[in-house]
Design an enzyme around this catalytic site. Sequence first.
Site, PDB file in Angstrom:
ATOM      1  N   ARG A 102      16.023  42.926  45.695  1.00 52.66           N
ATOM      2  CA  ARG A 102      17.100  43.997  45.333  1.00 52.66           C
ATOM      3  C   ARG A 102      17.727  43.991  46.747  1.00 52.66           C
ATOM      4  O   ARG A 102      19.016  44.154  46.475  1.00 52.66           O
ATOM      5  CB  ARG A 102      16.684  45.187  44.830  1.00 52.66           C
ATOM      6  CG  ARG A 102      17.623  46.327  45.038  1.00 52.66           C
ATOM      7  CD  ARG A 102      17.289  47.617  44.157  1.00 52.66           C
ATOM      8  NE  ARG A 102      15.957  47.965  44.294  1.00 52.66           N
ATOM      9  CZ  ARG A 102      15.434  48.737  45.454  1.00 52.66           C
ATOM     10  NH1 ARG A 102      16.262  49.097  46.328  1.00 52.66           N
ATOM     11  NH2 ARG A 102      14.056  49.258  45.356  1.00 52.66           N
ATOM     12  N   TYR A 105      43.144  48.810  34.925  1.00 52.11           N
ATOM     13  CA  TYR A 105      42.332  48.356  33.948  1.00 52.11           C
ATOM     14  C   TYR A 105      41.673  49.712  33.206  1.00 52.11           C
ATOM     15  O   TYR A 105      41.101  50.276  33.724  1.00 52.11           O
ATOM     16  CB  TYR A 105      41.263  47.460  34.668  1.00 52.11           C
ATOM     17  CG  TYR A 105      40.110  46.948  33.939  1.00 52.11           C
ATOM     18  CD1 TYR A 105      40.439  45.898  32.913  1.00 52.11           C
ATOM     19  CD2 TYR A 105      38.811  47.530  33.767  1.00 52.11           C
ATOM     20  CE1 TYR A 105      39.402  45.253  32.131  1.00 52.11           C
ATOM     21  CE2 TYR A 105      37.839  47.082  33.058  1.00 52.11           C
ATOM     22  CZ  TYR A 105      38.146  46.037  32.086  1.00 52.11           C
ATOM     23  OH  TYR A 105      37.000  45.481  31.260  1.00 52.11           O
ATOM     24  N   ASP A 122      41.950  46.312  43.515  1.00 54.52           N
ATOM     25  CA  ASP A 122      41.189  45.187  42.610  1.00 54.52           C
ATOM     26  C   ASP A 122      42.080  43.984  42.444  1.00 54.52           C
ATOM     27  O   ASP A 122      43.299  43.975  41.960  1.00 54.52           O
ATOM     28  CB  ASP A 122      41.119  45.900  41.437  1.00 54.52           C
ATOM     29  CG  ASP A 122      40.737  45.265  40.005  1.00 54.52           C
ATOM     30  OD1 ASP A 122      40.386  44.085  40.316  1.00 54.52           O
ATOM     31  OD2 ASP A 122      40.063  45.855  39.315  1.00 54.52           O
ATOM     32  N   LYS A 132      35.956  37.043  35.697  1.00 53.28           N
ATOM     33  CA  LYS A 132      37.231  36.386  35.352  1.00 53.28           C
ATOM     34  C   LYS A 132      37.368  35.118  36.079  1.00 53.28           C
ATOM     35  O   LYS A 132      36.901  34.051  35.979  1.00 53.28           O
ATOM     36  CB  LYS A 132      38.271  37.514  35.457  1.00 53.28           C
ATOM     37  CG  LYS A 132      37.992  38.862  35.009  1.00 53.28           C
ATOM     38  CD  LYS A 132      37.719  38.730  33.451  1.00 53.28           C
ATOM     39  CE  LYS A 132      37.295  40.313  33.009  1.00 53.28           C
ATOM     40  NZ  LYS A 132      37.752  41.250  33.454  1.00 53.28           N
TER      41      LYS A 132
HETATM   42  C1  LIG Z   1      37.599  42.778  33.753  1.00 47.22           C
HETATM   43  C2  LIG Z   1      38.072  43.549  34.734  1.00 47.22           C
HETATM   44  C3  LIG Z   1      37.403  44.527  35.525  1.00 47.22           C
HETATM   45  C4  LIG Z   1      35.912  44.877  35.191  1.00 47.22           C
HETATM   46  O1  LIG Z   1      35.127  43.686  35.254  1.00 47.22           O
HETATM   47  P1  LIG Z   1      33.604  43.782  34.495  1.00 47.22           P
HETATM   48  O2  LIG Z   1      33.128  42.413  34.973  1.00 47.22           O
HETATM   49  O3  LIG Z   1      34.050  43.503  33.161  1.00 47.22           O
HETATM   50  O4  LIG Z   1      33.127  44.911  34.678  1.00 47.22           O
HETATM   51  C5  LIG Z   1      38.016  45.331  36.220  1.00 47.22           C
HETATM   52  N1  LIG Z   1      39.199  44.960  36.751  1.00 47.22           N
HETATM   53  C6  LIG Z   1      40.014  44.317  36.208  1.00 47.22           C
HETATM   54  C7  LIG Z   1      41.518  43.959  36.522  1.00 47.22           C
HETATM   55  C8  LIG Z   1      39.486  43.455  35.226  1.00 47.22           C
HETATM   56  O5  LIG Z   1      40.220  42.491  34.359  1.00 47.22           O
END
Ligand SMILES: *Cc1c(COP(=O)(O)O)cnc(C)c1O
Length: 402
Positions: free
Chosen positions: A58, A111, A184, A209
Site C-alpha cells: 500500500r 465533470y 483536472d 481516459k
Molecule cells: C472520467 C473523468 C473523471 C473521473 O475519473 P474516473 O477514473 O472515472 O474515476 C474525472 N474528470 C474527468 C474530466 C473525467 O473525464
Amino acid sequence: MSESERFDTRAITECTDWEYGDVVSPIHLSSTYRLGGVDPEMSLEEIDPDRGEFLYGRLSNPTRHAVEQQITELEGGEMGFAFASGTAAIATAVLSTVEPGDHLVAFDDLYAGTRRMFDQFVSGRFGVDVEYVDATGTANVAAAVTDETAMVWMESPTNPMIRLCDIAGIADIAAEHEAILGVDNTFASPYFQQPLSLGADLVIHSTTKYLNGHSDGVGGALVTDDPAIAEAVGFQQQVAMGNVLAPFDSYLLSRGMKTLPVRMRQHEENAMALAEFLEGHEAVERVYYPGLDSHPQHDLAAEQMSGYGGVLSFELTGGMESAKAFLESMETMNLAVSLGGVETLVNHPATMTHEPLGSERRAELGISDSLVRLSVGLEDVADLRADFERGFDAISAAAPTR
Ligand SMILES: *Cc1c(COP(=O)(O)O)cnc(C)c1O
C-alpha cells in the site's frame, strides 16, 4: 530519463534499473518485502522507493512507483501518485489541502462526478464552502477568490460543452490569495496541455481516459511540483485512505502512456476532420470543438494548448427523437460512456453521462436533448463519416418532411 529529452522520448523511456535489465517494468505482485534485519536506528519513514527500498504494497510498489515517475515526467512535475480511479485522485487532492469551513472556488462546468462529490461530500458532509463560477470569464474567478479561499478547482476543456478557462490567468489570481490551484487535465492530456507550467500547483488525471488509452483500466493520477502538497497527498493516499493503483493496472497504464503522443496526434487529426464535416452539415445546429475558428475560445486554446484534443460535441437539429435515431444507427462507433480510448465512443449526455444532473441543471449548462459527445478514436475517418451518414439518414426517416 533525462530532462532534456523531448516529450515523445520521455513517454517511452522507462526506469531501467531492474535487476535483470528488463526494458519494461515487471509486474511486482508482492504485498510485502523482506527487510535486511532489525535496525533500531532506522525510521520506517526513511524507506525510499527511489533507492529501491520497499516495505509494504500500500505504501509503495515498484511497478506503481515506475508509472508514477513516468507520469511525473510527462506533466513536468516533481512528485506523482497513482490512484484506483480519477475520482479517488480528485478526492485525495481536495482532502489533502482543504479543511472544514474552508472556501473552495470551482468551475461551474465540472465533470458530473466531481460536481456530485463537491456537492454531496466536500460541501455536504465535510463542511467546505464550495462556490461555483463561470470560469470561462477570468474576472468571475477574480471576483470569487478571497484570502479565505484555500483551493481553486478547474478543468479545461470541460465536458461535454468543451469550454476552456485561462489557466495562467487563474493561477495568478490563486497565487495572489495563496490558494492552491488544482487542474483536472484529463481531456487535454499532458501531450497537449501542461497546467504546472502554466502556474497550477497540482494536476490530476482520470488515467482511465487518454493516459491508459485502451479502455482497459480504471485509474487516476496526481502530479505536483510543491513538496508540501506532495507530502500531504502521499500521506492521504498511502496511509490515511489507502487509495492506490494495483500493480497490474499500473503496468497497463505504463504501457498505454508510451503511445500517448502518437495516439493524441491521430485523435486530433480525426477530430478536426469530423468537426469540419459536421460543421458543414444541414442536420447539425452547432459543433463545439476548440480547433474550429467558430469556437468562442479558439484563440485561448491556441495559446494555452499545443493541440485541440480528440473530444468534440455537436447539436443535432430536432430533439430527443433525432438524437435517438442518430445514435442507434451507429455501426463503427460504440454508444458508450467514457472517452480517450483507441475506439470511437459516442455519448448522449442527456440520457447517459449527464442524466444524474437533472434537466434543469442540464439546461443551465446548455446540454440539450440533441447534444452528442464524441470521443474520436483512431479508426479510418472515412468509416466514421459513413456512420454519420447513416445517422443523418435515420433522422430524415424518423422525421419525414411534411
Ligand atoms: C472520467 C473523468 C473523471 C473521473 O475519473 P474516473 O477514473 O472515472 O474515476 C474525472 N474528470 C474527468 C474530466 C473525467 O473525464
